[in-house]
Design a protein around this motif. Structure first.
Motif, PDB file in Angstrom:
ATOM      1  N   GLU A 291     -55.252 -30.473  14.205  1.00  0.00           N
ATOM      2  CA  GLU A 291     -54.166 -29.500  14.053  1.00  0.00           C
ATOM      3  C   GLU A 291     -52.824 -30.117  14.439  1.00  0.00           C
ATOM      4  OE1 GLU A 291     -54.255 -26.851  12.543  1.00  0.00           O
ATOM      5  OE2 GLU A 291     -56.316 -26.138  12.538  1.00  0.00           O
ATOM      6  N   ARG A 292     -52.817 -30.971  15.448  1.00  0.00           N
ATOM      7  CA  ARG A 292     -51.563 -31.638  15.824  1.00  0.00           C
ATOM      8  C   ARG A 292     -51.084 -32.553  14.706  1.00  0.00           C
ATOM      9  NH1 ARG A 292     -51.501 -35.960  20.667  1.00  0.00           N
ATOM     10  NH2 ARG A 292     -52.829 -36.968  19.109  1.00  0.00           N
ATOM     11  N   ALA A 293     -52.009 -33.222  14.036  1.00  0.00           N
ATOM     12  CA  ALA A 293     -51.626 -34.077  12.913  1.00  0.00           C
ATOM     13  C   ALA A 293     -51.042 -33.253  11.776  1.00  0.00           C
ATOM     14  CB  ALA A 293     -52.843 -34.868  12.432  1.00  0.00           C
ATOM     15  N   ILE A 294     -51.607 -32.060  11.538  1.00  0.00           N
ATOM     16  CA  ILE A 294     -51.082 -31.172  10.491  1.00  0.00           C
ATOM     17  C   ILE A 294     -49.671 -30.740  10.849  1.00  0.00           C
ATOM     18  CG2 ILE A 294     -51.354 -28.938   9.357  1.00  0.00           C
ATOM     19  CD1 ILE A 294     -53.403 -30.896   8.406  1.00  0.00           C
ATOM     20  N   ARG A 295     -49.462 -30.349  12.102  1.00  0.00           N
ATOM     21  CA  ARG A 295     -48.129 -29.891  12.526  1.00  0.00           C
ATOM     22  C   ARG A 295     -47.091 -31.014  12.414  1.00  0.00           C
ATOM     23  NH1 ARG A 295     -51.140 -27.400  16.689  1.00  0.00           N
ATOM     24  NH2 ARG A 295     -50.544 -29.084  18.132  1.00  0.00           N
ATOM     25  N   SER A 296     -47.510 -32.220  12.722  1.00  0.00           N
ATOM     26  CA  SER A 296     -46.567 -33.342  12.646  1.00  0.00           C
ATOM     27  C   SER A 296     -46.215 -33.690  11.207  1.00  0.00           C
ATOM     28  CB  SER A 296     -47.169 -34.566  13.353  1.00  0.00           C
ATOM     29  OG  SER A 296     -47.413 -34.299  14.715  1.00  0.00           O
ATOM     30  N   ALA A 297     -47.196 -33.598  10.313  1.00  0.00           N
ATOM     31  CA  ALA A 297     -46.961 -33.984   8.914  1.00  0.00           C
ATOM     32  C   ALA A 297     -46.287 -32.873   8.114  1.00  0.00           C
ATOM     33  CB  ALA A 297     -48.285 -34.354   8.263  1.00  0.00           C
ATOM     34  N   PRO A 299     -43.573 -30.910   8.324  1.00  0.00           N
ATOM     35  CA  PRO A 299     -42.147 -30.917   7.953  1.00  0.00           C
ATOM     36  C   PRO A 299     -41.775 -31.975   6.920  1.00  0.00           C
ATOM     37  CG  PRO A 299     -42.445 -30.864  10.353  1.00  0.00           C
ATOM     38  CD  PRO A 299     -43.766 -31.202   9.756  1.00  0.00           C
ATOM     39  N   THR A 300     -42.607 -32.967   6.731  1.00  0.00           N
ATOM     40  CA  THR A 300     -42.283 -34.050   5.796  1.00  0.00           C
ATOM     41  C   THR A 300     -42.687 -33.728   4.363  1.00  0.00           C
ATOM     42  OG1 THR A 300     -44.418 -35.195   6.081  1.00  0.00           O
ATOM     43  CG2 THR A 300     -42.688 -35.665   7.689  1.00  0.00           C
ATOM     44  N   PHE A 308     -48.342 -23.305   7.925  1.00  0.00           N
ATOM     45  CA  PHE A 308     -49.497 -23.916   7.273  1.00  0.00           C
ATOM     46  C   PHE A 308     -50.435 -24.529   8.309  1.00  0.00           C
ATOM     47  CE2 PHE A 308     -51.886 -27.164   5.029  1.00  0.00           C
ATOM     48  CZ  PHE A 308     -52.224 -26.531   3.847  1.00  0.00           C
ATOM     49  N   ARG A 309     -51.739 -24.226   8.175  1.00  0.00           N
ATOM     50  CA  ARG A 309     -52.750 -24.756   9.095  1.00  0.00           C
ATOM     51  C   ARG A 309     -53.816 -25.515   8.302  1.00  0.00           C
ATOM     52  NH1 ARG A 309     -55.521 -19.731  10.990  1.00  0.00           N
ATOM     53  NH2 ARG A 309     -55.334 -19.354   8.761  1.00  0.00           N
TER      54      ARG A 309
END
Length: 381
Positions: A291-297, A299-300, A308-309
């Motif tokens: 989930e942290r990887a999703i949150r980081s990616a 905005p790009t 989005f999750r």
């Protein structure tokens, strides 16, 4: 009911005057005592004032009716408060999964805060509706208010089953509704952009979410031997913490194409370990890391909403299957929903609009009728 009766003239002789006076034992002025025995042989009595014998009789008739119809509640247990019953209910619910029990405790805390001191029988449908309105006014999401109402209904239903309550005050008429928010469906370009934006060792997670429909905990718990790379079958068995999946439906084997098998197999060969998705060093990853990887990616990637999750990748798979012309039963099976209703409630809007097909079908019948009448008129002329 073993017996029932109404005893009148509760009077005793006053030793000082020798006159008949109301019995102090049963209360001053009480003249009628209605009594009955329940199924356990326990005698239950109720006193009524003078000139109210009809009320005593009506009370006995109501008790008889409730016993015959199976809605009888013992007067002692009827005084059980919502807080007391919730404590008993949670003690019996503790056999569930720890995470499920924790969620239930959170819900029950909300219920006891609103209804705790009240007897179970005092909770009315109007009280339930007022409670859900207050929850929404406090800013809680529609889905969460719906979940709280469902939990209250579950608790009250068990109270009915346990003989503490005659009727559940919760029903479809008191339900606040689950909310009509439609899930966001990412485009294929956004899915691949997300795949390329996360770390290499987490890319198999994106593939399993978008093209197999696994949930986050299922991705984390997926072991190498749970995938038949030769035949192209993924068999989800457990969650990330090792707990088995909740239902048989969740453990449905899922077919995957050979192209996906090759990519997953290559990832396993590269990163090693017992799990398909690792932390990059051969060890099992975590739901938090994904989930942290999703949150980081997020905005790009242009157009991808802030909310989005990882779970939303399942919506992409649903749209992909529906867009390919698959029917609801196939989509239900691939997403491992318990019923087709769940699939339709969530994704019904994604199926092609049938308005034009219906219009064409009706138009064809009318056109045929018109052609027929036109031919007959021409023959007559």
């Amino acid at each position: 009911m073993a017996f029932r009766s109404i005893q009148d003239r509760w009077y005793v002789i006053d030793p000082a005057t020798g006159k008949r006076v109301p019995s102090a034992r049963h209360g001053q002025g009480m003249r009628y005592r209605a009594r009955y025995k329940d199924a356990a042989g326990k005698e239950v009595t109720r006193a009524f004032p003078d000139k109210e014998k009809s009320k005593a009789q009506r009370w006995l008739d109501e008790v008889t009716t409730s016993q015959v119809t199976g809605t009888y509640v013992d007067p002692e247990t009827a005084r059980t408060t919502v807080a007391d019953w919730c404590a008993t209910w949670l003690a019996g619910y503790a056999t569930r999964r720890p995470r499920t029990v924790r969620q239930a405790r959170v819900h029950v805390a909300q219920i006891t805060a609103a209804f705790g001191p009240m007897p179970l029988s005092a909770v009315r449908p109007s009280s339930v509706r007022s409670w859900t309105v207050e929850l929404k006014a406090a800013g809680l999401a529609d889905s969460y208010v719906y979940a709280l109402h469902s939990r209250l209904s579950q608790v009250m239903s068990d109270a009915v089953h346990d003989g503490l309550l005659a009727r559940n005050p919760c029903s479809r008429r008191t339900s606040p509704g689950a909310g009509g928010q439609r899930p966001y469906v990412a485009t294929t370009e956004q899915v691949w952009a997300l795949h390329d934006a996360v770390a290499d060792h987490l890319r198999p997670a994106i593939l399993l979410g978008a093209f197999v429909g696994l949930r986050t905990a299922e991705v984390v718990g997926l072991r190498v031997w749970d995938v038949d790379f030769m035949r192209g079958v993924v068999r989800p068995v457990q969650q990330g913490d090792g707990e088995p999946l909740k239902s048989e439906t969740s453990r449905t084997p899922l077919p995957i194409p050979q192209e996906l098998s090759v990519q997953l197999s290559a990832a396993v060969a590269r990163w090693g370990g017992d799990h398909v998705v690792t932390d990059g060093a051969g060890r099992q990853t975590s739901t938090w890391a994904i989930e942290r990887a999703i949150r980081s990616a997020r905005p790009t990637i242009p157009g991808l909403p802030d909310a989005f999750r990882f779970h939303d990748l399942r919506h992409y798979l649903a749209s992909l299957l529906i867009g390919s012309g698959l029917d609801v039963k196939v989509v239900q099976h691939r997403l491992r929903h318990g019923s087709a209703k769940t699939t339709l409630d969530t994704y019904g809007h994604l199926w092609p609009d049938s308005d034009e097909s219906a219009r064409a079908a009706v138009g064809a019948v009318l056109a045929a009728r018109g052609d027929c009448l036109g031919t007959e008129r021409a023959d007559l002329r």
